[in-house]
Write a protein that holds these residues in place. Structure first.
Motif, mmCIF file in Angstrom:
data_model
loop_
_atom_site.group_PDB
_atom_site.id
_atom_site.type_symbol
_atom_site.label_atom_id
_atom_site.label_comp_id
_atom_site.label_asym_id
_atom_site.label_seq_id
_atom_site.Cartn_x
_atom_site.Cartn_y
_atom_site.Cartn_z
ATOM 1 N N ARG A 67 0.867 -1.175 0.000
ATOM 2 C CA ARG A 67 0.000 0.000 0.000
ATOM 3 C C ARG A 67 0.898 1.217 0.000
ATOM 4 N NH1 ARG A 67 -5.162 0.559 1.263
ATOM 5 N NH2 ARG A 67 -5.432 -1.593 1.912
ATOM 6 N N THR A 200 8.487 -2.053 3.664
ATOM 7 C CA THR A 200 7.833 -3.226 3.084
ATOM 8 C C THR A 200 7.578 -4.284 4.152
ATOM 9 O OG1 THR A 200 8.929 -2.849 0.973
ATOM 10 C CG2 THR A 200 8.118 -5.060 1.375
ATOM 11 N N ARG A 220 17.342 -6.863 11.673
ATOM 12 C CA ARG A 220 18.731 -6.423 11.848
ATOM 13 C C ARG A 220 18.751 -5.055 12.517
ATOM 14 N NH1 ARG A 220 22.779 -6.670 6.819
ATOM 15 N NH2 ARG A 220 21.614 -4.851 6.128
ATOM 16 N N THR A 221 17.898 -4.155 11.994
ATOM 17 C CA THR A 221 17.835 -2.804 12.568
ATOM 18 C C THR A 221 16.382 -2.486 12.881
ATOM 19 O OG1 THR A 221 19.614 -2.216 11.042
ATOM 20 C CG2 THR A 221 18.558 -0.417 12.213
ATOM 21 N N LYS A 339 15.939 7.384 8.248
ATOM 22 C CA LYS A 339 15.654 6.358 7.258
ATOM 23 C C LYS A 339 14.200 6.596 6.888
ATOM 24 C CE LYS A 339 17.724 2.181 7.935
ATOM 25 N NZ LYS A 339 18.132 0.979 8.705
HETATM 26 O O1 N01 Z 1 13.517 -1.812 1.908
HETATM 27 P P1 N01 Z 1 14.496 -1.159 3.005
HETATM 28 P P2 N01 Z 1 11.929 -1.763 1.815
HETATM 29 N N1 N01 Z 1 20.326 -9.292 6.308
HETATM 30 O O2 N01 Z 1 15.812 -1.087 2.351
HETATM 31 C C1 N01 Z 1 16.981 -5.495 5.914
HETATM 32 C C2 N01 Z 1 9.555 2.406 -0.434
HETATM 33 N N2 N01 Z 1 8.356 1.739 0.018
HETATM 34 O O3 N01 Z 1 11.530 -2.587 0.643
HETATM 35 O O4 N01 Z 1 18.115 -1.643 8.113
HETATM 36 C C3 N01 Z 1 19.348 -8.905 7.128
HETATM 37 O O5 N01 Z 1 13.909 0.061 3.568
HETATM 38 C C4 N01 Z 1 17.296 -4.083 6.286
HETATM 39 O O6 N01 Z 1 18.020 -4.056 7.495
HETATM 40 P P3 N01 Z 1 19.029 -2.796 7.789
HETATM 41 C C5 N01 Z 1 10.053 3.322 0.659
HETATM 42 O O7 N01 Z 1 10.662 4.440 0.089
HETATM 43 C C6 N01 Z 1 7.236 2.488 0.143
HETATM 44 O O8 N01 Z 1 11.302 -2.047 3.093
HETATM 45 O O9 N01 Z 1 19.791 -2.579 6.512
HETATM 46 N N3 N01 Z 1 18.526 -7.886 6.904
HETATM 47 C C7 N01 Z 1 15.891 -3.496 6.384
HETATM 48 O O10 N01 Z 1 15.282 -3.839 7.596
HETATM 49 C C8 N01 Z 1 11.032 2.429 1.351
HETATM 50 O O11 N01 Z 1 11.959 3.094 2.167
HETATM 51 C C9 N01 Z 1 6.113 1.912 0.616
HETATM 52 O O12 N01 Z 1 19.856 -3.265 8.899
HETATM 53 C C10 N01 Z 1 18.711 -7.208 5.766
HETATM 54 C C11 N01 Z 1 15.169 -4.220 5.255
HETATM 55 O O13 N01 Z 1 15.875 -5.422 5.020
HETATM 56 C C12 N01 Z 1 11.652 1.717 0.186
HETATM 57 O O14 N01 Z 1 10.545 1.438 -0.658
HETATM 58 C C13 N01 Z 1 6.071 0.578 0.949
HETATM 59 C C14 N01 Z 1 19.715 -7.560 4.847
HETATM 60 C C15 N01 Z 1 15.165 -3.439 3.972
HETATM 61 O O15 N01 Z 1 14.512 -2.233 4.155
HETATM 62 C C16 N01 Z 1 12.366 0.441 0.502
HETATM 63 O O16 N01 Z 1 11.637 -0.263 1.480
HETATM 64 C C17 N01 Z 1 7.213 -0.161 0.805
HETATM 65 C C18 N01 Z 1 20.546 -8.653 5.168
HETATM 66 N N4 N01 Z 1 21.543 -9.023 4.372
HETATM 67 C C19 N01 Z 1 8.352 0.424 0.334
HETATM 68 N N5 N01 Z 1 19.650 -6.710 3.803
HETATM 69 C C20 N01 Z 1 4.935 2.731 0.796
HETATM 70 O O17 N01 Z 1 4.645 3.658 0.099
HETATM 71 C C21 N01 Z 1 18.651 -5.856 4.064
HETATM 72 N N6 N01 Z 1 18.080 -6.162 5.253
HETATM 73 C C22 N01 Z 1 4.129 2.386 1.959
#
Ligand code: N01
Length: 546
Positions: A67, A200, A220-221, A339
């Protein structure tokens, strides 16, 4: 007959089809760019898209709970009053399927499909300097050429699946949220492991938990999140949004982030502690990204930011019943908003369910994936499904996975070896007539994207129109303008707290080996728009036209 002749005209030599402009991607950018070039300027433009349908981000991101967190009445095009009046959003925040329907509606409404080629990936784009022509090749071996090339590839379209040893051994199923199966995934009776707690993961976890046998979230975070308070839109609001679209748009284009609300003109320190709590409380109840806008210094003053961070941490601890889990979720290593702040529907509440476990992989890192699940340094988790909510090779990734070469065979990869360098996020020196919509160095992901996209598309369209009127065929950013813009982009980021989040994808920190450069322009969308207009008014200062 006329169409046959037009097709014959387009075929130049061999199998190369010739156009006035090529556009890569059929998301928000590609659709509007096609409409603008074709229907405003009368150009013969063509969109090339890898997916089998239009929608861009919203074609691919079909994960449970997907969403948007921009409010629906602002997450749409504003270039056409008729379109605004014809489309009706159903909820405060639009779901993936509704946004995809909207973009399909736009494609039909403006008769765009006939100029969109679906189902073939652009693999290379090379500039022929002598002919001022971009040559574009696709995976299927199709070849196209045009003097102008415009990328609408999105900022978050290159999925990042972490390189964890043993994934190939896993006997269950695994998925990345950004490449979700169209038929959906049935979680019933399954033990699901989810890696990632960004926007996400925060949306997906509650929905997965509702149908899975068990959900294990590997964090992780820890992340901040604000409740979305999503709800169906009332008829009164729909009418208000329609009748006041001009005023709403004015707010969107005159604030730093493109959202339909202004940032309050008050400092954290200007109110008493009691008032501050009441302001945060009210914003928490209203929900959504408006929370970030209740004070004007939250993103620039650490002490001010701490008050918002503390408020959210206390909310997490209030919601999550198990104190150990609450502590893990509220131990945050970065200031709020540095973030991308997610908004959620019952994310923290999900950890009160009996079938949900939170695992801290910062203290007990994932060692490998085995045939049966995930092994950390100290434990083993048996799983049937692994969901990677691990984000994207953001902003530069979608551009760099195309083999783009400009003048003198200079590859974009080499040009950006130390990090992206653009002028206004719109052009790269050495790559004439290539425009990168929402490219690095533009406000893009720090804003409500359709607003930024419309501005870029309008600027590019006006630029091409003026060039044609002046008999010019080529525009190229100067090296000096690009260097100065990088300095300005860095300066804009440093004036905020944004660089304090050192694991942020804004910095490229989530992709091993990626240069750490703050990629989007943080100086505010309203300032950026004014700058782009001033550059155009000054005869495209910083560009060479010929
Ligand atoms: O990706 P992210 P996303 N081992 O990069 C973890 C847009 N969006 O798809 O924080 C373990 O933000 C990583 O951990 P860390 C929006 O702009 C919009 O969620 O790197 N964990 C983190 O927790 C958003 O910001 C909407 O320590 C690992 C997660 O994976 C952007 O898309 C909805 C890892 C990644 O978070 C991206 O969002 C969804 C590893 N090796 C997205 N590598 C809406 O409009 C990564 N992680 C609502």
């Amino acid at each position: 007959m006329a169409e046959d002749m037009a097709a014959a005209d387009r075929a130049v030599s061999g199998n190369v089809e010739r156009f006035d402009a090529l556009i890569i991607g059929a998301g928000f950018t590609g659709l509007y760019q096609l409409h603008s070039l074709r229907d405003r300027l009368g150009l013969n433009a063509q969109v090339l898209e890898v997916a089998d349908g239009v929608g861009g981000t919203w074609y691919w991101n079909r994960y449970p709970g997907a969403r948007c967190d921009s409010e629906s009445h602002s997450y749409c095009y504003y270039f056409s009053k008729e379109l605004l009046n014809e489309w009706e959003w159903s909820e405060r925040y639009p779901g993936q399927e509704e946004i995809r329907s909207y973009l399909n509606f736009v494609a039909d409404r403006f008769d765009l499909r006939k100029d969109i080629r679906l189902g073939d990936r652009v693999v290379s784009a090379r500039f022929d300097d002598a002919a001022t022509l971009w040559h574009v090749t696709t995976e299927a071996g199709k070849r196209y050429a045009a003097p102008f090339l415009i990328t609408g590839v999105g900022c978050l379209s290159s999925a990042n699946v972490p390189d964890i040893p043993g994934l190939e051994d896993f006997k269950g199923d695994w998925y990345h949220t950004g490449e979700w199966p169209h038929e959906g995934v049935d979680f019933s009776g399954k033990r699901v492991g989810q890696i990632g707690t960004g926007s996400t993961g925060i949306q997906a976890a509650p929905v997965i938990a509702a149908s899975a046998d068990h959900l294990t979230v590997f964090q992780r975070t820890a992340n901040y999140s604000i409740p979305a308070r999503n709800h169906p839109l009332s008829d009164a609001f729909k009418q208000y949004a329609r009748e006041h679209s001009d005023e709403i748009h004015k707010v969107m284009i005159s604030n730093p982030n493109g959202h339909p609300f202004s940032i309050e003109d008050r400092l954290v320190a200007s109110v008493s502690e009691e008032e501050r709590q009441a302001i945060y409380e009210e914003a928490w109840e209203k929900g959504g990204l408006r929370f970030r806008a209740v004070f004007k210094d939250l993103m620039v003053d650490k002490a001010a930011n701490d008050t918002a961070s503390d408020f959210i941490k206390s909310k997490i601890r209030e919601i999550v019943k198990d104190p150990k889990t609450a502590a893990l979720l509220s131990t945050l290593d970065h200031p709020f908003g540095t973030k991308r702040p997610p908004v959620d529907t019952e994310y923290f509440e999900t950890f009160n369910r009996d079938n949900v476990t939170l695992i801290d992989i910062k203290s007990d890192p994932i060692k490998r994936i085995t045939e049966t699940g995930i092994e950390t340094e100290n434990a083993r988790y048996d799983l049937d499904i692994i969901v990677f909510a691990t984000g994207f090779d953001a902003i530069t990734g979608p551009l760099l996975r195309i083999d783009i070469a400009g003048k003198d065979e200079l590859s974009l990869k080499d040009a950006w070896a130390a990090g992206p360098k653009t002028y206004l996020g719109l052009q790269v020196a050495g790559f004439p007539n290539l425009f990168t919509v929402t490219g690095p160095g533009s406000p893009s992901v720090l804003t409500n994207m359709p607003v930024s996209i419309e501005q870029h598309v309008d600027w590019i369209t006006d630029c091409i129109a003026k060039m044609r009127a002046n008999g010019q065929t080529r525009i190229e950013a100067t090296e000096k303008a690009a260097e100065d813009w990088v300095i300005e982009t860095n300066r804009a980021a440093e004036a905020t707290l944004l660089p304090l989040a050192n694991s942020s994808w804004y910095l490229g920190a989530n992709v091993p080996g990626k240069p750490r450069v703050f990629m989007p322009y943080a100086g505010g969308l309203q300032n950026y728009r004014a700058r782009c207009d001033a550059v155009a008014d000054a005869g495209y200062e910083g560009f060479v036209l010929s």
